[in-house]
Design a protein around this motif. Structure first.
Motif: not given
Length: 221
Positions: A67-73, A137-142
């Motif tokens: 969880g901490a890793l995900r929070a740090r990107g 790579t960024s796990h984003t939906l844009a």
């Protein structure tokens, strides 16, 4: 071709060395850590392509580390290793941002197969359709308006829907794409994730919607 870099986080010195040696023989670049604090430093500062993360660490629960890793990107795929393999533990691992779960004892060949599958998934190219764009790579939906971060499970569900836009994707196919083999996923759990994806499409002001085909599956239009 550059070797993929794997961080092995395991407090058992013997197992850590066996895993590191075996993965190097498989062609991976390997770095190791024995506790949560050093794992965070290694993953954030050194950059990794994937993590093998023990849940029972001496200074922290591996799920909290994830969880901490995900929070740090850090969005590299995480494969949990643990002696605790009941359903509650597996679900909490996925909720913390993990991608797969392998109970101990395990066959090294299975670990390698699961690791390679996670790396293949994370290396998938950017997928787009209409006004939405999915970036692994960024796990984003844009969209043209904005972007929003997706959890690993949300990302895999959206990617599956976008492989056949306008067509109905069956529920079982969505589950098999978004969760590891053997995971027990209820209909309600899948529906809740679809609700989250609908909300995120709205957040990025996309014209697309996810429709339900009652009793069959979902499609994005």
């Amino acid at each position: 071709m550059t070797a993929e870099r794997v961080l092995v986080v395991e407090d058992d010195h013997g197992l850590r060395d066996v895993l590191a040696r075996g993965l190097r023989e498989e062609g991976f670049e390997v770095i190791t850590a024995s506790d949560g604090a050093s794992a965070l430093r290694a993953a954030v500062d050194g950059g990794v392509d994937a993590l093998l993360l023990d849940i029972g660490l001496p200074d922290a629960d591996g799920r909290d580390v994830c969880g901490a890793l995900r929070a740090r990107g850090v969005d590299a795929p995480v494969l949990f290793l643990t002696a605790r393999g009941n359903l509650t533990d597996r679900l909490s691992g996925f909720s913390s941002g993990g991608d797969d779960y392998l109970p101990k004892p395990f066959a090294f060949s299975e670990l390698v197969a699961r690791l390679r599958a996670l790396l293949r998934r994370s290396a998938e190219p950017v997928r787009s359709w209409g006004d939405v764009r999915l970036d692994p790579t960024s796990h984003t939906l844009a969209s043209t308006a904005s972007s929003v971060t997706l959890s690993p499970t949300e990302f895999r569900l959206m990617a599956k829907l976008l492989t056949a836009p306008d067509a109905i994707t069956r529920r079982r196919d969505l589950v098999s794409s978004a969760w590891p083999a053997g995971a027990i996923v209820s209909d309600n759990t899948l529906d809740q994730y679809i609700t989250k994806l609908r909300r995120k499409l709205t957040e990025v002001e996309s014209a697309h919607v996810i429709e339900a085909a009652r009793g069959v599956g979902y499609r994005i239009r």
